[in-house]
Design a protein around this motif. Structure first.
Motif, PDB file in Angstrom:
ATOM      1  N   LEU A   1       2.837 -13.110  27.132  1.00 52.06           N
ATOM      2  CA  LEU A   1       4.519 -13.145  27.758  1.00 52.06           C
ATOM      3  C   LEU A   1       3.800 -13.604  29.402  1.00 52.06           C
ATOM      4  O   LEU A   1       4.132 -14.393  29.929  1.00 52.06           O
ATOM      5  CB  LEU A   1       4.205 -12.116  28.187  1.00 52.06           C
ATOM      6  CG  LEU A   1       4.857 -10.464  27.421  1.00 52.06           C
ATOM      7  CD1 LEU A   1       4.704  -9.375  28.072  1.00 52.06           C
ATOM      8  CD2 LEU A   1       6.355 -11.088  26.875  1.00 52.06           C
ATOM      9  N   SER A   2       2.126 -14.301  29.226  1.00 52.83           N
ATOM     10  CA  SER A   2       1.868 -15.344  30.881  1.00 52.83           C
ATOM     11  C   SER A   2       2.150 -16.759  30.718  1.00 52.83           C
ATOM     12  O   SER A   2       2.917 -17.520  31.186  1.00 52.83           O
ATOM     13  CB  SER A   2       0.764 -15.304  30.928  1.00 52.83           C
ATOM     14  OG  SER A   2      -0.061 -16.231  31.960  1.00 52.83           O
ATOM     15  N   LEU A   3       2.106 -17.434  29.180  1.00 58.44           N
ATOM     16  CA  LEU A   3       2.643 -18.611  28.498  1.00 58.44           C
ATOM     17  C   LEU A   3       3.876 -18.844  29.067  1.00 58.44           C
ATOM     18  O   LEU A   3       4.966 -19.480  29.098  1.00 58.44           O
ATOM     19  CB  LEU A   3       1.435 -18.776  27.219  1.00 58.44           C
ATOM     20  CG  LEU A   3       0.327 -19.010  27.358  1.00 58.44           C
ATOM     21  CD1 LEU A   3      -0.023 -19.937  25.603  1.00 58.44           C
ATOM     22  CD2 LEU A   3       0.293 -20.204  27.736  1.00 58.44           C
ATOM     23  N   TYR A   4       4.341 -17.146  27.772  1.00 59.76           N
ATOM     24  CA  TYR A   4       6.407 -17.363  28.084  1.00 59.76           C
ATOM     25  C   TYR A   4       7.403 -18.410  29.600  1.00 59.76           C
ATOM     26  O   TYR A   4       7.571 -18.294  30.147  1.00 59.76           O
ATOM     27  CB  TYR A   4       6.779 -16.665  27.851  1.00 59.76           C
ATOM     28  CG  TYR A   4       8.088 -16.571  27.499  1.00 59.76           C
ATOM     29  CD1 TYR A   4       8.813 -16.978  26.353  1.00 59.76           C
ATOM     30  CD2 TYR A   4       8.902 -14.956  27.925  1.00 59.76           C
ATOM     31  CE1 TYR A   4      10.411 -17.257  26.133  1.00 59.76           C
ATOM     32  CE2 TYR A   4      10.195 -15.577  27.466  1.00 59.76           C
ATOM     33  CZ  TYR A   4      11.290 -16.525  27.175  1.00 59.76           C
ATOM     34  OH  TYR A   4      12.403 -16.380  26.636  1.00 59.76           O
ATOM     35  N   ARG A   5       6.466 -16.994  30.860  1.00 63.37           N
ATOM     36  CA  ARG A   5       6.604 -17.047  32.440  1.00 63.37           C
ATOM     37  C   ARG A   5       6.661 -18.580  32.208  1.00 63.37           C
ATOM     38  O   ARG A   5       7.287 -19.087  33.471  1.00 63.37           O
ATOM     39  CB  ARG A   5       5.654 -16.030  33.129  1.00 63.37           C
ATOM     40  CG  ARG A   5       6.244 -15.561  34.285  1.00 63.37           C
ATOM     41  CD  ARG A   5       5.657 -14.915  35.255  1.00 63.37           C
ATOM     42  NE  ARG A   5       5.756 -13.095  34.617  1.00 63.37           N
ATOM     43  CZ  ARG A   5       6.402 -12.727  35.343  1.00 63.37           C
ATOM     44  NH1 ARG A   5       7.049 -12.970  35.642  1.00 63.37           N
ATOM     45  NH2 ARG A   5       6.561 -11.277  34.809  1.00 63.37           N
ATOM     46  N   GLU A   6       5.392 -18.748  32.546  1.00 63.97           N
ATOM     47  CA  GLU A   6       5.350 -20.365  32.824  1.00 63.97           C
ATOM     48  C   GLU A   6       6.282 -21.318  32.487  1.00 63.97           C
ATOM     49  O   GLU A   6       6.675 -22.674  33.320  1.00 63.97           O
ATOM     50  CB  GLU A   6       3.953 -21.098  32.179  1.00 63.97           C
ATOM     51  CG  GLU A   6       2.781 -20.039  32.865  1.00 63.97           C
ATOM     52  CD  GLU A   6       0.954 -20.889  32.754  1.00 63.97           C
ATOM     53  OE1 GLU A   6       1.385 -21.801  32.158  1.00 63.97           O
ATOM     54  OE2 GLU A   6       0.107 -20.360  33.297  1.00 63.97           O
TER      55      GLU A   6
ATOM     56  N   ASN B   1       9.787  -9.255  36.166  1.00 59.89           N
ATOM     57  CA  ASN B   1       9.614  -9.220  34.299  1.00 59.89           C
ATOM     58  C   ASN B   1      10.958  -8.769  33.773  1.00 59.89           C
ATOM     59  O   ASN B   1      10.929  -8.760  32.189  1.00 59.89           O
ATOM     60  CB  ASN B   1       8.135  -7.425  34.279  1.00 59.89           C
ATOM     61  CG  ASN B   1       7.637  -7.519  34.809  1.00 59.89           C
ATOM     62  OD1 ASN B   1       7.286  -9.098  35.138  1.00 59.89           O
ATOM     63  ND2 ASN B   1       6.723  -6.544  35.362  1.00 59.89           N
TER      64      ASN B   1
ATOM     65  N   ALA C   1       0.254  -9.917  26.357  1.00 58.75           N
ATOM     66  CA  ALA C   1       0.227 -10.369  27.899  1.00 58.75           C
ATOM     67  C   ALA C   1      -0.280 -11.657  27.773  1.00 58.75           C
ATOM     68  O   ALA C   1       0.807 -11.926  28.848  1.00 58.75           O
ATOM     69  CB  ALA C   1      -1.249  -9.840  28.827  1.00 58.75           C
ATOM     70  N   GLY C   2      -1.382 -12.317  27.341  1.00 54.83           N
ATOM     71  CA  GLY C   2      -1.287 -13.180  27.222  1.00 54.83           C
ATOM     72  C   GLY C   2      -0.336 -14.562  26.742  1.00 54.83           C
ATOM     73  O   GLY C   2       0.546 -15.371  27.588  1.00 54.83           O
TER      74      GLY C   2
END
Length: 630
Positions: free
Chosen positions: A152-157, A112, A149-150
């Motif tokens: 950051l989830s795409l950004y992490r991918e 994170n 949260a949504g």
């Protein structure tokens, strides 16, 4: 974020990951779905990674909005299918899924803390001085409709995929022979002379007799057909119509205005320049020099700053990072230069070079804008509810006309072509996305019941094909004048092409080009040092391709730039490129490196999809895009 790939406008990778690049730029995302009633099943799969219908629809809608904004006109789903954009989107999503699964297979991860640090480095979320701005980031999330949260989830991918792509890109090296060859090809220059033939110089076409006209008519019969007409009954539920129905009390509008008041105000903006100094003494010395007549930009250069370094651009007061400097900058007169300002990060001199005064809105001034905003939100929520009511009425056996009267919807009925034109040249259906409706209606069978057509994100249209009038061949006598006009035009084009070819042959054999140009009624134009990657206004792309493929002294011909005549051109000189200088070599190496990266990563992704196994539910994809009706 995938920085090396983002710079590429062409190639596999640019197409493969464009959806994520749109997200990176943070301006085109709109999470409204391009088809109103979303189903959430799996549309495609690569390995164990599924591509949902919702994700595909969102990505395609984003792509259409991006193209629409760039082109200045709305791109329909029909056009998207014709251009193959639906396939590009699907291929990109499968590629993303393959890279993400490979990242998981390789055990790649991201803490994170690392994710947040990478996010802060994105220029889209930084102020002009390179600092991460939480306000800009939060504004992006609001406009894009994402929860943090949504997003950051795409950004992490995306960052996990980048770990693979960066590793592959780092292995690419441009061989020197390739660099030299590309430089020689790109940097070769040519001198070219050209003229455009005056159409008036073409000999008059002899008056054709009926035999010739009938022969031409038979050869071009398909040009003389009546259009297909279909009698349609159409029911339209649109967002605009729903908005007009809504009665919104002034109290609610005033509350909405107060809640978003700042968005209706026009804030004062200023174009600001700022020179930062190492200490206060240096700033004071610089101010003294400027007061003595020295130029502001010259002082900046003496202190190691370029013009691009000192230009902050247009800013509102709250966009400036340093409150002290902001206070001074917004207290200056135009073209005035401040005394040294002790800011948070440095002592600076500030100059204001332009001022765009702001304006505080009143409720009465923006009442209609507020109403439109509030009504749009309310209508969007009502849209699906009203669509369901229409479906209930249809199931109950009511006609479109009855439903339209009961629900106050737009109803159209009449004979129309696939261009939405009636026999008197008027439009039958008044809606920007009527072409999408016509495409569906002209692919449908008479008498069948059809699903509604989605009109972008603006509503639905139901249609019924009541009758079909097939195209009929127009008789020769009825179109004789049109046939004659077409015949003379085609014969003139032939003569013009023959004349241009004859001129080019004579010039190649050594005739004086100026005299030939005079004979053709054209003005001779000479252009020097042309490169193959630039098209001058007096030549077309086709002419440039020809001119860089023939030797010195040879002439050629192509369509004129305005398309109304023919151009004749000659290559007067060819200058081979010398060795590239350091700047040229670096720029070309970077461009070639990116090309090779695109190819390399594209090949890798294709192999991944093959090894993991990629499949698409073709029938469902065609239904979602309307391709099954085209």
């Amino acid at each position: 974020m995938l920085e090396a790939l983002r710079r590429g406008a062409q190639g596999w990778v640019a197409k493969l990951l464009f959806a994520l690049l749109i997200l990176s730029f943070g301006i085109f995302w709109n999470v409204s779905d391009f088809i109103g009633r979303i189903t959430r099943g799996s549309l495609a799969k690569v390995g164990s990674t599924e591509i949902t219908q919702e994700r595909f629809q969102r990505a395609l809608q984003n792509r259409l909005e991006q193209i629409s904004q760039r082109s200045g006109q709305r791109v329909t789903t029909e056009t998207a299918v014709q251009l193959g954009l639906d396939r590009q989107v699907m291929d990109g999503l499968l590629g993303q899924g393959a890279l993400l699964q490979q990242a998981h297979n390789l055990g790649l991860g991201l803490s994170n803390e690392s994710l947040v640090e990478r996010l802060k480095q994105q220029k889209e979320f930084q102020t002009p001085d390179g600092k991460f701005s939480r306000a800009i980031y939060d504004n992006f999330l609001r406009q894009a409709g994402f929860s943090e949260a949504g997003f950051l989830s795409l950004y992490r991918e995306d960052e996990l995929r980048r770990q693979i792509s960066d590793s592959l890109a780092a292995a690419v090296v441009v061989p020197k022979p390739v660099l030299d060859e590309r430089h020689a090809w790109l940097s070769e220059t040519r001198n070219i002379s050209t003229f455009v033939i005056d159409r008036a110089k073409v000999p008059a076409i002899p008056e054709p007799d009926d035999a010739k006209l009938k022969e031409h008519y038979e050869a071009t019969k398909s040009e003389y057909m009546t259009p297909e007409y279909r009698k349609l009954a159409v029911l339209v539920l649109s967002l605009e119509a729903l908005k007009k129905e809504l009665v919104i009390p002034d109290d609610e509008l005033k509350a909405a205005y107060e809640d978003q008041r700042a968005s209706y105000d026009k804030l004062e903006r200023r174009r600001i320049q700022q020179i930062a100094f190492k200490d206060k003494a240096a700033a004071e010395a610089a101010k003294k020099a400027i007061d003595g007549g020295k130029n502001f930009l010259d002082v900046a250069k003496e202190n190691g700053a370029k013009e691009t370094d000192i230009n902050l651009g247009w800013l509102t007061k709250n966009q400036m990072i340093d409150p002290k400097i902001a206070e001074v900058a917004f207290g200056l007169q135009r073209d005035a230069i401040s005394d040294p300002v002790d800011g948070k990060f440095s002592t600076s001199l500030v100059r204001v070079i332009e001022i765009d005064p702001g304006k505080t809105s009143t409720f009465d001034e923006v009442k209609e804008k507020v109403r439109d905003t509030v009504a749009s939100k309310k209508a969007a929520k009502l849209l699906q509810e009203r669509a369901d009511l229409v479906e209930e009425d249809r199931n109950a056996g009511k006609t479109f006309k009855e439903i339209a009267a009961a629900q106050k919807l737009a109803f159209y009925e009449g004979e129309v072509t696939d261009k939405n034109e009636t026999a008197d040249g008027k439009k039958l259906v008044e809606h920007p996305d009527a072409p999408t409706l016509m495409t569906a209606a002209f692919q449908a069978a008479q008498g069948d019941e059809h699903d509604p057509v989605t009109l972008g994100d603006d509503g639905y249209a139901w249609y019924d094909v009541q009758a079909i009038k097939v195209p009929v061949q127009k008789e020769f006598d009825a179109v004789k004048d049109e046939v004659k006009k077409s015949y003379i035009e085609k014969e003139t084009e032939k003569k013009l092409a023959e004349m241009a070819a004859g001129f080019a042959e004579r010039i190649t054999k050594g005739e004086d080009m100026a005299k030939v140009a005079l004979e053709g009624g054209g003005k001779l134009i000479t252009m020097e040092s042309l490169r193959r990657d630039a098209v001058p206004p007096d030549l077309t792309e086709q002419a440039m391709r020809q001119a860089f493929g023939i030797p010195k002294g040879q002439a050629g011909t192509s369509a004129s730039p305005d398309g109304k005549s023919r151009s004749v051109f000659r290559v007067d000189a060819v200058t081979e490129a010398g060795p590239p200088d350091e700047t040229e070599a670096k720029a070309l190496s970077n461009a070639l490196n990116l090309e090779l990266q695109n190819d390399y990563i594209g090949t890798y992704v294709a192999a991944l999809k093959s090894s993991l196994g990629a499949s698409v539910n073709e029938a469902q994809l065609k239904r979602l895009t309307g391709a099954d009706r085209q």
